[in-house]
Design a protein around this motif. Sequence first.
Motif, PDB file in Angstrom:
ATOM      1  N   GLY A 156       9.136  10.402 -41.799  1.00  0.00           N
ATOM      2  CA  GLY A 156       7.700  10.541 -41.987  1.00  0.00           C
ATOM      3  C   GLY A 156       7.194   9.511 -42.978  1.00  0.00           C
ATOM      4  O   GLY A 156       7.834   9.255 -43.997  1.00  0.00           O
ATOM      5  N   THR A 157       6.066   8.917 -42.668  1.00  0.00           N
ATOM      6  CA  THR A 157       5.416   7.978 -43.585  1.00  0.00           C
ATOM      7  C   THR A 157       4.202   8.659 -44.203  1.00  0.00           C
ATOM      8  O   THR A 157       3.312   9.124 -43.475  1.00  0.00           O
ATOM      9  CB  THR A 157       4.977   6.698 -42.852  1.00  0.00           C
ATOM     10  OG1 THR A 157       6.128   6.076 -42.268  1.00  0.00           O
ATOM     11  CG2 THR A 157       4.304   5.727 -43.817  1.00  0.00           C
ATOM     12  N   TRP A 158       4.185   8.744 -45.521  1.00  0.00           N
ATOM     13  CA  TRP A 158       3.079   9.389 -46.225  1.00  0.00           C
ATOM     14  C   TRP A 158       1.984   8.368 -46.512  1.00  0.00           C
ATOM     15  O   TRP A 158       2.217   7.160 -46.506  1.00  0.00           O
ATOM     16  CB  TRP A 158       3.597  10.027 -47.509  1.00  0.00           C
ATOM     17  CG  TRP A 158       3.909  11.485 -47.366  1.00  0.00           C
ATOM     18  CD1 TRP A 158       3.243  12.521 -47.951  1.00  0.00           C
ATOM     19  CD2 TRP A 158       4.956  12.107 -46.577  1.00  0.00           C
ATOM     20  NE1 TRP A 158       3.788  13.731 -47.575  1.00  0.00           N
ATOM     21  CE2 TRP A 158       4.835  13.514 -46.739  1.00  0.00           C
ATOM     22  CE3 TRP A 158       5.956  11.605 -45.751  1.00  0.00           C
ATOM     23  CZ2 TRP A 158       5.695  14.410 -46.106  1.00  0.00           C
ATOM     24  CZ3 TRP A 158       6.801  12.502 -45.129  1.00  0.00           C
ATOM     25  CH2 TRP A 158       6.671  13.885 -45.298  1.00  0.00           C
ATOM     26  N   LYS A 159       0.781   8.848 -46.761  1.00  0.00           N
ATOM     27  CA  LYS A 159      -0.375   7.974 -46.924  1.00  0.00           C
ATOM     28  C   LYS A 159      -0.260   7.052 -48.119  1.00  0.00           C
ATOM     29  O   LYS A 159      -0.906   5.999 -48.169  1.00  0.00           O
ATOM     30  CB  LYS A 159      -1.664   8.798 -47.021  1.00  0.00           C
ATOM     31  CG  LYS A 159      -1.713   9.761 -48.182  1.00  0.00           C
ATOM     32  CD  LYS A 159      -2.977  10.615 -48.116  1.00  0.00           C
ATOM     33  CE  LYS A 159      -3.026  11.625 -49.251  1.00  0.00           C
ATOM     34  NZ  LYS A 159      -4.238  12.489 -49.164  1.00  0.00           N
ATOM     35  N   ASP A 160       0.590   7.407 -49.089  1.00  0.00           N
ATOM     36  CA  ASP A 160       0.789   6.549 -50.261  1.00  0.00           C
ATOM     37  C   ASP A 160       1.978   5.604 -50.090  1.00  0.00           C
ATOM     38  O   ASP A 160       2.384   4.932 -51.034  1.00  0.00           O
ATOM     39  CB  ASP A 160       0.973   7.393 -51.522  1.00  0.00           C
ATOM     40  CG  ASP A 160       2.118   8.401 -51.407  1.00  0.00           C
ATOM     41  OD1 ASP A 160       2.880   8.340 -50.414  1.00  0.00           O
ATOM     42  OD2 ASP A 160       2.251   9.258 -52.306  1.00  0.00           O
ATOM     43  N   GLY A 161       2.535   5.566 -48.879  1.00  0.00           N
ATOM     44  CA  GLY A 161       3.632   4.648 -48.591  1.00  0.00           C
ATOM     45  C   GLY A 161       5.018   5.238 -48.772  1.00  0.00           C
ATOM     46  O   GLY A 161       6.021   4.597 -48.409  1.00  0.00           O
ATOM     47  N   ARG A 162       5.132   6.431 -49.315  1.00  0.00           N
ATOM     48  CA  ARG A 162       6.442   7.044 -49.487  1.00  0.00           C
ATOM     49  C   ARG A 162       7.025   7.448 -48.128  1.00  0.00           C
ATOM     50  O   ARG A 162       6.286   7.705 -47.172  1.00  0.00           O
ATOM     51  CB  ARG A 162       6.352   8.289 -50.383  1.00  0.00           C
ATOM     52  CG  ARG A 162       5.981   7.999 -51.833  1.00  0.00           C
ATOM     53  CD  ARG A 162       5.880   9.299 -52.626  1.00  0.00           C
ATOM     54  NE  ARG A 162       4.891  10.192 -52.030  1.00  0.00           N
ATOM     55  CZ  ARG A 162       4.941  11.527 -52.090  1.00  0.00           C
ATOM     56  NH1 ARG A 162       5.964  12.123 -52.687  1.00  0.00           N
ATOM     57  NH2 ARG A 162       3.988  12.250 -51.534  1.00  0.00           N
ATOM     58  N   LEU A 163       8.350   7.503 -48.077  1.00  0.00           N
ATOM     59  CA  LEU A 163       9.048   7.912 -46.862  1.00  0.00           C
ATOM     60  C   LEU A 163       9.821   9.199 -47.119  1.00  0.00           C
ATOM     61  O   LEU A 163      10.500   9.338 -48.134  1.00  0.00           O
ATOM     62  CB  LEU A 163      10.013   6.823 -46.392  1.00  0.00           C
ATOM     63  CG  LEU A 163       9.406   5.467 -46.023  1.00  0.00           C
ATOM     64  CD1 LEU A 163      10.524   4.499 -45.613  1.00  0.00           C
ATOM     65  CD2 LEU A 163       8.389   5.622 -44.899  1.00  0.00           C
ATOM     66  N   GLY A 182       5.086  17.024 -50.599  1.00  0.00           N
ATOM     67  CA  GLY A 182       3.700  17.473 -50.562  1.00  0.00           C
ATOM     68  C   GLY A 182       3.040  17.022 -49.271  1.00  0.00           C
ATOM     69  O   GLY A 182       3.617  16.273 -48.471  1.00  0.00           O
ATOM     70  N   PRO A 183       1.802  17.456 -49.029  1.00  0.00           N
ATOM     71  CA  PRO A 183       1.093  17.040 -47.816  1.00  0.00           C
ATOM     72  C   PRO A 183       0.680  15.579 -47.903  1.00  0.00           C
ATOM     73  O   PRO A 183       0.732  14.968 -48.970  1.00  0.00           O
ATOM     74  CB  PRO A 183      -0.128  17.962 -47.786  1.00  0.00           C
ATOM     75  CG  PRO A 183      -0.361  18.306 -49.223  1.00  0.00           C
ATOM     76  CD  PRO A 183       0.992  18.369 -49.863  1.00  0.00           C
ATOM     77  N   GLY A 184       0.274  15.022 -46.773  1.00  0.00           N
ATOM     78  CA  GLY A 184      -0.184  13.636 -46.753  1.00  0.00           C
ATOM     79  C   GLY A 184       0.599  12.739 -45.827  1.00  0.00           C
ATOM     80  O   GLY A 184       0.436  11.524 -45.835  1.00  0.00           O
ATOM     81  N   CYS A 185       1.447  13.340 -44.953  1.00  0.00           N
ATOM     82  CA  CYS A 185       2.165  12.530 -43.969  1.00  0.00           C
ATOM     83  C   CYS A 185       1.178  12.061 -42.898  1.00  0.00           C
ATOM     84  O   CYS A 185       0.362  12.840 -42.408  1.00  0.00           O
ATOM     85  CB  CYS A 185       3.279  13.345 -43.323  1.00  0.00           C
ATOM     86  SG  CYS A 185       4.279  12.432 -42.131  1.00  0.00           S
TER      87      CYS A 185
END
Length: 336
Positions: free
Chosen positions: A237-244, A218-221
């Motif tokens: 890519g690092t997402w805003k919730d900390g996921r990679l 999903g979006p949010g990178c």
Amino acid sequence: MSRFVFAVALSFMTIGFMGTNILLADEQNSPVFRLGMVGLDTSHVIRFTEWLHDPQNASGCRVVAGFPGGSPDIESSISRVEGYTNELREKHGVEIVANVEELCSKVDGVLITSVDGRPHLEYAKIVFAARKPVFIDKPMAASLPDVIEIFRLAKEGGIPCWSSSSFRYSKNMLEATSGKIGTILGGITYGPCHREPHHPDLYWYGIHTAEALYTLMGPGCVSVTRTYSDGTDVIVGTWKDGRLGIFRGGSSPAPGQSLKAGFIAFGSEDVYHGQPDNYDGLLREIVKFFQTGRPPIAPAETIELFAFMSAADESKAKGGASVELRPLIEQASAAK
């Protein structure tokens, strides 16, 4: 996210295209929804037409006109356009026209299929002026500013418009993102990443793998790093919730081997490994789009996807340094 990008996304998602004078598939009197193809230099025009014309698919659509186009400075374009044009005319009864304006006068909706992303903005301007809903095949454009400008003009004119890779709608991808494996905690996508010198590195073919990653995550990178060696790219890519999310692209297979495409989705309940299949899922979404006038993907997500790929190029230029997406989107929004 820039205020313009947010406004575009909000407009497309909340008000749709009700109230415009665009003739959609379920509103017209013609027995079929007439489609025109702009740019006949890719095998997609044959595959798409065959599927749309197959009675078993009950698409309600028919390709009735095509504008050949073609890019003399891209060998894979100019060497194929004549053959695909002839096949559409002789085998599928498609009328070949001299320009995009003439094409728009004969159709209810448009597929911009040119393999070269550079002319897509200019093609889109003509289609928007004719008030025709449009699907733009990959890559949506050859630069991030052009992608943003296409969506800005679509919003300004109230014209339904979107773009996607077929990987997004493959059966395995739909199953992996259905909730079957729980919440997606991370993902790895991999596939060919052949380059074309007139496009940013990932836009030409790596876009399939990048879009697969966005379908999972999903979006949010917020930021991207790229490690490059001859024939291989690894982009994190690092997402805003900390996921990679991890993109692995290859351009130089070992002798006797081909480059495979696929993904690994790490869910809260299970892990799913899948591969793309065919164009069926994408074409069903395209038909649904022409029936409803509602793009299935928010413009902001597509804009962020192209910012992700542009950020990967910038990271490569900076020796693998982390690059944030938001400044790139803001700069590109101000460029037009």
